[in-house]
Design an enzyme around this catalytic site. Structure first.
Site, PDB file in Angstrom:
ATOM      1  N   ARG A 117       0.860  -1.179   0.000  1.00 10.66           N
ATOM      2  CA  ARG A 117       0.000   0.000   0.000  1.00 10.66           C
ATOM      3  C   ARG A 117       0.896   1.228   0.000  1.00 10.66           C
ATOM      4  NH1 ARG A 117      -3.490  -2.751  -1.537  1.00 10.66           N
ATOM      5  NH2 ARG A 117      -5.533  -3.170  -0.621  1.00 10.66           N
ATOM      6  N   GLU A 128      -2.861   7.820  -3.627  1.00  7.19           N
ATOM      7  CA  GLU A 128      -3.449   7.221  -4.813  1.00  7.19           C
ATOM      8  C   GLU A 128      -4.812   7.847  -5.126  1.00  7.19           C
ATOM      9  OE1 GLU A 128      -2.251   3.116  -4.629  1.00  7.19           O
ATOM     10  OE2 GLU A 128      -3.950   2.627  -5.927  1.00  7.19           O
ATOM     11  N   HIS A 148      -1.457   0.472  -9.807  1.00  8.92           N
ATOM     12  CA  HIS A 148      -2.084  -0.514  -8.917  1.00  8.92           C
ATOM     13  C   HIS A 148      -2.671  -1.704  -9.706  1.00  8.92           C
ATOM     14  CE1 HIS A 148      -4.050  -0.847  -4.669  1.00  8.92           C
ATOM     15  NE2 HIS A 148      -3.785  -2.050  -5.165  1.00  8.92           N
TER      16      HIS A 148
HETATM   17  N1  LIG Z   1      -0.779  -3.915  -5.117  1.00  9.17           N
HETATM   18  C1  LIG Z   1      -1.783  -4.757  -5.141  1.00  9.17           C
HETATM   19  O1  LIG Z   1      -2.556  -4.840  -6.088  1.00  9.17           O
HETATM   20  C2  LIG Z   1      -2.001  -5.657  -3.993  1.00  9.17           C
HETATM   21  C3  LIG Z   1      -1.632  -5.287  -2.735  1.00  9.17           C
HETATM   22  N2  LIG Z   1      -1.849  -6.126  -1.683  1.00  9.17           N
HETATM   23  C4  LIG Z   1      -1.401  -5.702  -0.347  1.00  9.17           C
HETATM   24  O2  LIG Z   1      -0.528  -6.706   0.152  1.00  9.17           O
HETATM   25  C5  LIG Z   1      -0.821  -6.924   1.524  1.00  9.17           C
HETATM   26  C6  LIG Z   1      -0.356  -8.287   1.957  1.00  9.17           C
HETATM   27  O3  LIG Z   1      -1.172  -9.301   1.413  1.00  9.17           O
HETATM   28  P1  LIG Z   1      -0.982 -10.823   1.858  1.00  9.17           P
HETATM   29  O4  LIG Z   1       0.409 -11.274   1.627  1.00  9.17           O
HETATM   30  O5  LIG Z   1      -2.063 -11.604   1.238  1.00  9.17           O
HETATM   31  O6  LIG Z   1      -1.225 -10.685   3.416  1.00  9.17           O
HETATM   32  P2  LIG Z   1      -0.627 -11.543   4.610  1.00  9.17           P
HETATM   33  O7  LIG Z   1      -1.460 -11.204   5.797  1.00  9.17           O
HETATM   34  O8  LIG Z   1      -0.480 -12.968   4.208  1.00  9.17           O
HETATM   35  O9  LIG Z   1       0.862 -10.938   4.793  1.00  9.17           O
HETATM   36  C7  LIG Z   1       1.144  -9.746   5.435  1.00  9.17           C
HETATM   37  C8  LIG Z   1       2.373  -9.963   6.298  1.00  9.17           C
HETATM   38  O10 LIG Z   1       2.786  -8.715   6.844  1.00  9.17           O
HETATM   39  C9  LIG Z   1       3.325  -8.989   8.123  1.00  9.17           C
HETATM   40  N3  LIG Z   1       3.394  -7.762   8.905  1.00  9.17           N
HETATM   41  C10 LIG Z   1       2.397  -7.104   9.552  1.00  9.17           C
HETATM   42  N4  LIG Z   1       2.890  -6.032  10.202  1.00  9.17           N
HETATM   43  C11 LIG Z   1       4.214  -6.009   9.957  1.00  9.17           C
HETATM   44  C12 LIG Z   1       5.286  -5.164  10.346  1.00  9.17           C
HETATM   45  N5  LIG Z   1       5.069  -4.106  11.140  1.00  9.17           N
HETATM   46  N6  LIG Z   1       6.522  -5.439   9.910  1.00  9.17           N
HETATM   47  C13 LIG Z   1       6.756  -6.509   9.117  1.00  9.17           C
HETATM   48  N7  LIG Z   1       5.785  -7.367   8.721  1.00  9.17           N
HETATM   49  C14 LIG Z   1       4.549  -7.117   9.144  1.00  9.17           C
HETATM   50  C15 LIG Z   1       2.352 -10.017   8.704  1.00  9.17           C
HETATM   51  O11 LIG Z   1       2.909 -10.696   9.800  1.00  9.17           O
HETATM   52  C16 LIG Z   1       2.113 -10.899   7.500  1.00  9.17           C
HETATM   53  O12 LIG Z   1       3.017 -11.991   7.443  1.00  9.17           O
HETATM   54  C17 LIG Z   1      -2.345  -6.695   1.605  1.00  9.17           C
HETATM   55  O13 LIG Z   1      -2.750  -6.356   2.902  1.00  9.17           O
HETATM   56  C18 LIG Z   1      -2.565  -5.572   0.628  1.00  9.17           C
HETATM   57  O14 LIG Z   1      -2.498  -4.326   1.279  1.00  9.17           O
HETATM   58  C19 LIG Z   1      -2.428  -7.345  -1.854  1.00  9.17           C
HETATM   59  C20 LIG Z   1      -2.827  -7.749  -3.085  1.00  9.17           C
HETATM   60  C21 LIG Z   1      -2.654  -6.946  -4.267  1.00  9.17           C
HETATM   61  O1  LIG Z   2      -6.346  -7.021  -3.026  1.00  9.74           O
HETATM   62  C1  LIG Z   2      -5.757  -5.979  -2.740  1.00  9.74           C
HETATM   63  O2  LIG Z   2      -5.462  -5.680  -1.584  1.00  9.74           O
HETATM   64  C2  LIG Z   2      -5.414  -5.045  -3.813  1.00  9.74           C
HETATM   65  O3  LIG Z   2      -4.639  -4.158  -3.633  1.00  9.74           O
HETATM   66  C3  LIG Z   2      -6.029  -5.208  -5.133  1.00  9.74           C
HETATM   67  O4  LIG Z   2      -5.457  -6.119  -5.857  1.00  9.74           O
END
Ligand SMILES: NC(=O)C1=CN([C@@H]2O[C@H](COP(=O)(O)OP(=O)(O)OC[C@H]3O[C@@H](n4cnc5c(N)ncnc54)[C@H](O)[C@@H]3O)[C@@H](O)[C@H]2O)C=CC1
Ligand SMILES: O=C(O)C(=O)CO
Length: 386
Positions: free
Chosen positions: A273, A302, A320
């Site tokens: 993000r 954004e 994005h």
């Molecule tokens: N650019 C895009 O289109 C997308 C962006 N995202 C973003 O990616 C993020 C992660 O997605 P997932 O991997 O599925 O989630 P997830 O929950 O599997 O992984 C997030 C990780 O961040 C760690 N974390 C939390 N606070 C932290 C900190 N202070 N320091 C270090 N690590 C920390 C957690 O322990 C966890 O392992 C989502 O929350 C979303 O915001 C997700 C999908 C698409």
């Molecule tokens: O799933 C999310 O968190 C996104 O950023 C869109 O892909």
């Protein structure tokens, strides 16, 4: 009050009214709702980001559930409007839900869904693409060609970084961070250093096994290290990719101070993000360190970029699109619809939101469960035994 918004209606006589604030890819999600007696209303207004007022108008007087987008501000106002309309179900079409005030949803007893698992590899692939594009200066070189500036091979032309043998740093080694790490380790034989609040044993085992495979084949093994602090990653890694959730602990995780600890020729990737990075500090750092490169999918304000970012040759910026593969986007729509449907029908919550494959099989009916409800515990929702 906002003007009534334009909508497309499916199955007008359906018993339950489900609103989607945007048209979403595929038709399976619509069919699954219709088959379960839902009237589906899709907002077709030509405005990318709907305001809270627009959404209140969409919710109207009677609404059983809403599928919303990460660009929308789901807080007190919207959850109270949904609750007044009789609704108890909301799902983001996204895995990240920093746009949702879950406490407000809890207050009104609204279940909040998200879409984990289905976008892991797609998002990691974009992070890997940005890493390569930054390392090999692909965008700069493409612009150079199109500008008609190429007049012959030169020893110094667009020299970039070799990834093999370098260190990839992952901050936030959850689903997406771990998938990205595996791609970079296996694909480019990079060593891994990661920082997360939790240990990623599976990731560590993977790198160990791959290192042993390489050794058995007479190659230098890859290595891994779990960093005790984020600083270790910043100092040691050549490519750093950010994959944490956005919350109070990760806001401006990368700032002036942290940037100053990174190698002068490091590459920083952000597909998490925007506010995880202090973008003003980043622009200044890019200006002062021309060999430092960045690949950004997300931005602090954004859809806008901070002044100066667009002019930086050492920045690659994309809008994005990390989860933008057809399979993933259709899957996200399906999971979001099933989250809402599950709550409306009183189904339990799926026990493991990381294992959502049964919901994505187009040749079989989905399980009678909501795939992923983030406030299931707070609302004491029953968990599926399937
Ligand atoms: N650019 C895009 O289109 C997308 C962006 N995202 C973003 O990616 C993020 C992660 O997605 P997932 O991997 O599925 O989630 P997830 O929950 O599997 O992984 C997030 C990780 O961040 C760690 N974390 C939390 N606070 C932290 C900190 N202070 N320091 C270090 N690590 C920390 C957690 O322990 C966890 O392992 C989502 O929350 C979303 O915001 C997700 C999908 C698409
Ligand atoms: O799933 C999310 O968190 C996104 O950023 C869109 O892909």
């Amino acid at each position: 009050m906002a003007k009534p918004v334009s909508i497309e209606v499916w199955n007008p006589n359906g018993k339950y009214r489900v609103v989607s604030t945007k048209p979403m890819p595929g038709t399976r999600w619509i069919n699954l709702l219709i088959q379960q007696d839902c009237r589906v209303e899709i907002c077709t207004q030509k405005k990318t980001i709907l305001s809270v007022e627009d959404i209140i108008a969409l919710i109207g007087d009677k609404c059983d559930g809403v599928i919303g987008q990460l660009t929308e501000d789901w807080g007190e106002e919207l959850f109270s409007a949904l609750s007044r309309a009789g609704g108890k179900a909301f799902s983001n079409m996204a895995v990240g839900y920093n746009n949702v005030d879950v406490n407000a949803a809890n207050k009104y007893g609204v279940a909040v869904g998200n879409t984990p698992g289905v976008l892991t590899e797609t998002t990691a692939e974009l992070a890997a693409s940005l890493s390569l594009a930054a390392a090999r200066r692909i965008v700069e070189a493409d612009e150079f060609m199109r500008a008609g500036l190429y007049d012959g091979w030169l020893p110094h032309l667009f020299v970039g970084n070799l990834l093999k043998g370098q260190t990839v740093g992952v901050i936030g080694a959850g689903r997406i961070g771990s998938a990205y790490a595996r791609m970079m380790v296996e694909g480019f034989k990079m060593n891994l250093i990661y920082y997360d609040l939790y240990q990623s044993t599976r990731l560590e085992k993977f790198v160990t096994a791959y290192g042993e495979f390489l050794k058995a084949n007479g190659e230098k093994p890859v290595t891994w290290k779990r960093a005790a602090s984020m600083e270790e990653v910043l100092v040691e890694a050549d490519v750093i990719s950010l994959h944490p959730v956005l919350d109070k602990t990760t806001y401006h995780l990368v700032n002036k101070e942290s940037l100053s600890k990174m190698k002068k020729e490091a590459i920083l990737i952000n597909c998490s993000r925007g506010p995880v990075v202090d973008e003003v500090a980043l622009v200044e750092h890019l200006r002062e360190n021309p060999m430092f490169r960045v690949g950004l999918d997300v931005f602090e304000d954004e859809p806008y970029m901070k002044p100066g970012l667009a002019e930086m040759k050492n920045a690659i910026v994309v809008p994005h699109i990390a989860s933008a593969s057809k399979w993933t986007r259709e899957g996200m729509a399906t999971l979001a619809a099933l989250n809402v449907l599950g709550k409306i029908k009183g189904y339990p919550v799926w026990s493991d939101p990381n294992k959502v494959e049964p919901f994505l099989n187009e040749n079989a009916p989905p399980p009678a469960a909501s795939p992923s409800i983030v406030n299931a515990k707070a609302l004491s929702l029953p968990v599926s035994k399937l």
